[in-house]
Design an enzyme around this catalytic site. Structure first.
Site, short mmCIF file in Angstrom:
data_model
loop_
_atom_site.label_atom_id
_atom_site.label_comp_id
_atom_site.label_asym_id
_atom_site.label_seq_id
_atom_site.Cartn_x
_atom_site.Cartn_y
_atom_site.Cartn_z
N VAL A 243 4.83 -50.30 28.41
CA VAL A 243 5.04 -49.06 28.38
C VAL A 243 4.41 -48.18 27.12
CG1 VAL A 243 6.69 -47.27 28.23
CG2 VAL A 243 7.11 -49.42 29.78
N ASP B 66 3.91 -52.13 15.93
CA ASP B 66 4.59 -53.24 16.70
C ASP B 66 4.56 -54.23 15.85
OD1 ASP B 66 4.85 -53.86 19.96
OD2 ASP B 66 5.00 -55.83 18.46
N THR C 207 15.01 -53.03 26.50
CA THR C 207 16.39 -53.25 26.41
C THR C 207 16.71 -54.12 27.59
OG1 THR C 207 16.42 -51.08 27.78
CG2 THR C 207 16.67 -50.70 25.50
N THR D 76 15.32 -47.56 28.23
CA THR D 76 16.14 -47.34 29.16
C THR D 76 17.62 -47.80 28.54
OG1 THR D 76 14.85 -47.69 30.85
CG2 THR D 76 17.18 -47.87 31.54
N CYS E 294 13.59 -53.56 34.55
CA CYS E 294 14.03 -52.27 34.71
C CYS E 294 14.80 -52.52 35.99
CB CYS E 294 12.87 -51.12 35.26
SG CYS E 294 11.91 -50.57 33.89
N ARG F 15 8.60 -61.20 32.18
CA ARG F 15 9.75 -61.13 31.74
C ARG F 15 10.86 -60.92 32.92
NH1 ARG F 15 9.17 -56.30 27.64
NH2 ARG F 15 7.79 -55.63 29.40
#
Length: 436
Positions: free
Chosen positions: A22, A40, A90, A125, A265, A336
């Protein structure tokens, strides 16, 4: 002159904290218009970006080689920027409770390097309230600054769809919010620099947080309904895809299909919402029911693989099975929260150790997260069953003669999870074919 004008005039910089699937595309998009610092913690990832390599495959090596983003893992360089975007993952814990450690960690790092007059926008999120109730106190503690006085905050949920070349940052309407009208205006104008589809100004930060978390929860519930239908129709001996094709001829029928729901997500966001609901004394009924169905689909696929082996008189224990695809979605290297690992674990319960091929997946990530090592598809042969689990373009383009070569003697068991192959064609040639 306001912050927005200074950013446009390149007198102030924008920083992007978190350069994954993202964050990195956002940084690259903004760098076409303004000065951008890309930060990062992962020094290996930063080194790849600096060498012109895009490990996410989201924008491609050429875009990375030509971007003006200043990639760094040195947090002190964040002090050079005054508009900060936090785009860290998250995830959820094993008990499905929110794991806010990445966003808390990013807040601490940013807080240590925050200067007066800054605007901080979170994209991660979260459930409603996290930005103001969790992140702001950390920013204030680490910086010694006061929110609303020395710096402002906003929230603009990410809507990038990894692996999707059509729905990109530039083409998806962006929800933006701010702690006050002035901040909202600044945030909106900054994002309008790169979002061609325009922005939607939410009434508050909590409204923006809630909007994001229900987008994926809604999709999760609809897919869960399709998965439940698939289970029912399989018991009836009816092809689910044929049913959906027929029902889809009605103008208002929703176009959803059964499948494995993973990723960072859809497979995660519903738990953020239900967690907050539980805190307030409400136990979710529909949302968690949908999650339970979707969480069990990997096990369901493995069970049907075993049933089909038995059906064609093949031994289950030590059966030779290949799984094609391991990422959480097609044409994307991200592994992931992939639900393919659930198929692997369940097959092992039956004494089966499957081989896995995935030319798209991040092999290093898969090894680190799951202890999985991939096999070249050209090395796969003599299989009893093949599970086409992810609809990568490489797999969709496989001809029947190529698939034939994967099998050994006896009846060929083929599980086409996404239904990308021609069912009648394979059944006519003697395959034992199954799909959701």
């Amino acid at each position: 002159m306001g912050l927005y004008e200074k950013i446009v005039n390149r007198e102030e910089k924008l920083s992007l904290i978190g350069l994954g699937y993202v964050g990195m595309p956002i940084a690259v998009a903004f760098a076409k218009k303004i000065e951008v610092i890309g930060f990062d913690l992962n020094t290996a990832k930063i080194d790849l970006y600096k060498s012109g390599v895009d490990p996410t495959k989201e924008v491609g090596d050429e875009a990375i080689q030509n971007t003006t983003v200043h990639f760094t893992s040195n947090e002190s360089e964040l002090r050079e920027a005054k508009f900060h975007i936090v785009a860290v993952p998250t995830p959820v814990n094993e008990d499905h409770t929110p794991d806010l450690s990445p966003v808390k960690g990013a807040s601490s790092i940013l807080g240590r390097n925050l200067v007066k007059g800054s605007v901080v926008v979170f994209e991660s999120t979260v459930y409603p309230g996290v930005t103001e109730e969790v992140c702001v106190p950390i920013l204030e503690k680490e910086s010694g600054l006061k929110c609303g006085v020395d710096f402002k905050i906003g929230y603009s949920p990410e809507r990038i769809n990894p692996g999707d070349r059509i729905h990109r940052l530039e083409t998806i309407k962006k929800i933006v919010s701010g702690m006050d009208e002035e901040t909202l205006d600044t945030v909106a104008k900054v994002y309008e620099l790169v979002v061609e589809a325009g922005v939607h100004r939410a009434e508050s930060i909590k409204v923006a947080e809630a909007a994001k978390v229900i987008e994926n929860s809604q999709r999760d519930i609809n897919i869960a309904f399709m998965n439940e239908l698939s289970i029912i129709f399989n018991k009836m001996g009816i092809d689910t895809q044929a049913v959906l094709n027929a029902a889809g001829t009605k103008w208002n029928f929703l176009n959803f299909y059964p499948g494995l729901v993973g990723g960072h997500c859809i497979g995660v966001d519903p738990y953020y919402l239900t967690y907050k609901a539980e805190e307030l004394g409400y136990h979710s009924q529909i949302i968690l029911s949908g999650r339970r169905i979707n969480d069990d689909m990997g096990k369901y696929v493995a069970e049907n693989c075993v049933k089909n082996l038995i059906k064609v008189d093949k031994a289950v224990r030590n059966a030779k099975i290949a799984i094609l695809g391991f990422t959480f979605k097609e044409n994307c290297p991200d592994t992931r929260n992939t639900k393919i690992i659930d198929i692997v674990h369940e097959l092992k319960e039956y004494g089966i150790d499957p081989v896995i091929a995935d030319p798209e997946a991040d092999a290093e990530e898969a090894k680190k997260l799951y202890g999985v090592e991939f096999t070249e598809i050209s090395c796969i042969k003599d299989m009893d069953a093949v599970i086409l689990a992810v609809a990568h373009k490489e797999f969709e383009n496989l001809q029947m003669d190529s698939i034939d070569k994967l099998f050994g003697r006896g009846k060929k068991v083929l599980l086409d999870i996404k239904g990308v192959l021609n069912r009648k064609e394979y059944e006519t040639t003697g395959y034992e074919y199954w799909r959701l």
